[in-house]
Design a protein around this motif. Structure first.
Motif: not given
Length: 162
Positions: A56-64
């Motif tokens: 739905g929204g993808g993962l950014g560097v901070m999320s990972v």
């Protein structure tokens, strides 16, 4: 999210953690199938939940990064819980319990998870605060504990030399 939902979510979380802590203070037969059932089910459900969040929204560097921190905390605390668990041999077989010291680590994990969620919320890394991410952390915690308990059970059953 309104206040009523937050209160209900908080009450459910407290009840679940309380139930798990209570169960961990009771002696239970150490069954390899049952030991891994919980982590596998939680992991699959968490993965499926995360899949919908990621598409739905993808993962950014901070999320990972925050997911990696959460995973390491969950698994690490699970390993310590497994090391703190007590084993005993009974007529029914090998039994285990985590005990209160190990069970209190649930509160440590909960506090760490809340901290990660606060950082994720402030950074806009909403995938980290999803139900799927939480279930994956709990699955990793249970898997870390299961891994240590399985190894300890194996050592408690020496194999005869041929």
């Amino acid at each position: 999210m309104n206040v009523q939902n937050a209160v209900v979510d908080g009450a459910v979380a407290v009840l679940v953690i309380g139930w798990i802590m209570y169960r961990q203070t009771r002696w239970q037969v150490l069954d390899a199938n049952r030991l891994w059932r919980g982590p596998i089910i939680l992991g699959l459900v968490g993965f499926l939940q995360m899949k919908s969040v990621v598409t739905g929204g993808g993962l950014g560097v901070m999320s990972v990064a925050l997911l990696a921190v959460s995973a390491a905390l969950g698994a690490g605390i699970g390993v310590v819980m497994g090391m703190l668990s007590q084993l005993r041999r009974t007529a029914a077989g090998l039994e285990a319990r985590t005990g209160w010291a190990g069970s209190l680590l649930w509160l440590v994990l909960l506090a760490a998870r809340i901290g990660v969620d606060v950082v994720a919320h402030l950074a806009g890394a909403v995938a980290v605060t999803s139900v799927g991410a939480i279930l994956l952390v709990v699955a990793l915690n249970r898997a870390g504990r299961a891994l240590v308990l399985a190894r300890r059970a194996e050592q408690a059953h020496p194999v005869a030399a041929h």
